[in-house]
Enzyme design. Structure first.
Site, PDB file in Angstrom:
ATOM      1  N   LYS A   1       0.862  -1.183   0.000  1.00 32.20           N
ATOM      2  CA  LYS A   1       0.000   0.000   0.000  1.00 32.20           C
ATOM      3  C   LYS A   1       0.897   1.231   0.000  1.00 32.20           C
ATOM      4  O   LYS A   1       1.702   1.420   0.912  1.00 32.20           O
ATOM      5  CB  LYS A   1      -0.899  -0.011   1.233  1.00 32.20           C
ATOM      6  CG  LYS A   1      -1.806   1.211   1.300  1.00 32.20           C
ATOM      7  CD  LYS A   1      -2.751   1.138   2.476  1.00 32.20           C
ATOM      8  CE  LYS A   1      -3.642   2.348   2.520  1.00 32.20           C
ATOM      9  NZ  LYS A   1      -4.552   2.329   3.663  1.00 32.20           N
TER      10      LYS A   1
ATOM     11  N   LYS B   1      -2.083  -1.540  -3.919  1.00 29.50           N
ATOM     12  CA  LYS B   1      -2.946  -0.366  -3.872  1.00 29.50           C
ATOM     13  C   LYS B   1      -2.112   0.902  -3.926  1.00 29.50           C
ATOM     14  O   LYS B   1      -1.144   0.985  -3.170  1.00 29.50           O
ATOM     15  CB  LYS B   1      -3.736  -0.412  -2.559  1.00 29.50           C
ATOM     16  CG  LYS B   1      -4.649   0.752  -2.346  1.00 29.50           C
ATOM     17  CD  LYS B   1      -5.312   0.653  -1.017  1.00 29.50           C
ATOM     18  CE  LYS B   1      -5.972   1.978  -0.735  1.00 29.50           C
ATOM     19  NZ  LYS B   1      -6.322   2.145   0.613  1.00 29.50           N
TER      20      LYS B   1
HETATM   21  C1  PBG Z   1      -7.594   3.282   5.288  1.00 24.20           C
HETATM   22  C2  PBG Z   1      -7.803   3.229   3.840  1.00 24.20           C
HETATM   23  C3  PBG Z   1      -7.567   4.213   2.850  1.00 24.20           C
HETATM   24  C4  PBG Z   1      -8.055   3.680   1.646  1.00 24.20           C
HETATM   25  C5  PBG Z   1      -8.516   2.396   1.927  1.00 24.20           C
HETATM   26  N1  PBG Z   1      -8.328   2.136   3.269  1.00 24.20           N
HETATM   27  C6  PBG Z   1      -7.069   5.594   2.956  1.00 24.20           C
HETATM   28  C7  PBG Z   1      -5.701   5.900   3.364  1.00 24.20           C
HETATM   29  O1  PBG Z   1      -4.862   5.018   3.601  1.00 24.20           O
HETATM   30  O2  PBG Z   1      -5.469   7.089   3.517  1.00 24.20           O
HETATM   31  C8  PBG Z   1      -8.069   4.384   0.324  1.00 24.20           C
HETATM   32  C9  PBG Z   1      -9.069   3.904  -0.659  1.00 24.20           C
HETATM   33  C10 PBG Z   1      -9.333   4.803  -1.798  1.00 24.20           C
HETATM   34  O3  PBG Z   1      -8.685   5.848  -2.027  1.00 24.20           O
HETATM   35  O4  PBG Z   1     -10.277   4.474  -2.549  1.00 24.20           O
HETATM   36  N2  PBG Z   1      -6.301   3.335   5.728  1.00 24.20           N
END
Ligand code: PBG
Length: 325
Positions: A195, A248
């Site tokens: 991520k 992601k």
């Molecule tokens: C929670 C989380 C996030 C997303 C999914 N789970 C945001 C982040 O890490 O700031 C992002 C999903 C998206 O942008 O569609 N941590």
């Protein structure tokens, strides 16, 4: 043999021929639809940076899940917006927290729909960071027990898959152990393994009201410049017991999806994030792109790169199109 004997255009002459040799196919059974849940009743509030995506109160959320299920989409992933936030994200670990009530409500009506829960603290903490703070830093080891508690309570409420998105080291192993010790050895973990600290989460943070109050997430989410490190993250999560691994965002990270899918023998999930959705929506609204064609091409590219499963805000749209074919 070369040109003129070889002519690759021969197999592109008609739509029948083109579909005969099509290598990648989109399938509704491989999409997951993200949903935002808020407090209250009768609420369906559109997110301004994500046209067509809403915050739902639990009563309407259940109706929306029925529609999702009728379209043949196998699962939803839930994000909660509690009324009260505090420094340790209490709403995430109480049995009456927003997500806990949402899971119970959905499972009561739609037992077959897969309910996936995002395990992270940023939606529940007053500071908006993904864990417990020590000064201005997120403390890895202090955060883990909270994540384990959150995962167990989600499973107790009926969640089918636990998806930790916090990026703390060691959390997959700790969650696996916590689930196993509490009678949930059958519940899979979908780890947000690679991520990235991405600007493409912008619209999501508006939707989930989870923008960090200071600083950024660079001390826990990955540097967009790295790919070797993504493979290390994934390898560790698999070792710790992940059943799915996730990359992601998706679009700017197709190379990571590709490397992950050729390196590891595990279902790869790609998160087609909020910013990727918003870009297409905005360009389409301006008349600059054909929304449906751009959406399908984007989803195909994610699949072609090697994703088995795609989490996307377009899930209902693509499922509707596929159903008509
Ligand atoms: C929670 C989380 C996030 C997303 C999914 N789970 C945001 C982040 O890490 O700031 C992002 C999903 C998206 O942008 O569609 N941590």
């Amino acid at each position: 043999m070369a040109f003129p004997q070889q002519r690759l255009r021969r197999l592109r002459t008609t739509s029948m021929l083109r579909s005969l040799v099509q290598e990648t196919h989109l399938q509704t059974t491989q999409f997951i639809y993200p949903l935002f849940v808020c407090e209250g009743e009768g609420i369906k509030r559109e997110i301004s940076s994500m046209p067509g995506v809403f915050q739902w109160s639990i009563d309407l959320l259940v109706m929306e899940c029925k529609e999702v299920s009728q379209l043949g989409i196998p699962g939803v992933i839930l994000f909660g917006i509690p009324n009260e936030k505090d420094s340790c994200g209490s709403d995430a670990i109480h049995s009456h927290g927003i997500i806990q009530r949402a899971i119970r409500a959905i499972k009561a009506e739609l037992p077959q729909l897969l309910v996936i829960t995002d395990v992270c603290m940023c939606e529940y903490t007053s500071h908006g960071h993904c864990g417990i703070l020590e000064g201005e830093e997120v403390d890895n080891d202090k955060t883990i027990p909270y994540l384990v508690k959150q995962a167990i309570i989600h499973a107790q409420c009926g969640a089918d898959i636990i998806a930790p998105s916090d990026m703390m080291d060691g959390r997959v192993g700790a969650i696996r152990k916590g689930l196993d010790e509490n009678g949930f050895s059958h519940i899979p973990i979908m780890a947000y393994s690679a991520k990235y600290a991405s600007s493409f989460y912008g619209p999501f943070r508006e939707a989930a009201q989870s923008t960090p109050q200071f600083g950024d997430r660079k001390s826990y989410q990955m540097n967009p410049a790295n790919s070797q490190e993504a493979l290390r993250e994934i390898a560790l999560d698999i070792e710790e017991g992940a059943d799915f691994i996730m990359v992601k965002p998706a679009l700017s990270y197709l190379d990571i999806i590709q490397r992950a899918s050729t390196t590891f023998n595990i279902p790869i999930v790609a998160y087609n994030v909020s910013g990727e959705y918003a870009m297409i929506k905005a360009a389409a609204q301006l008349g600059w792109l054909d929304e449906k064609k751009a959406m399908e091409e984007m989803l195909l590219s994610i699949k072609r790169a090697g994703a088995a499963i795609i989490i996307t805000y377009f899930a209902k749209d693509i499922a509707t199109i596929l159903a008509k074919r």
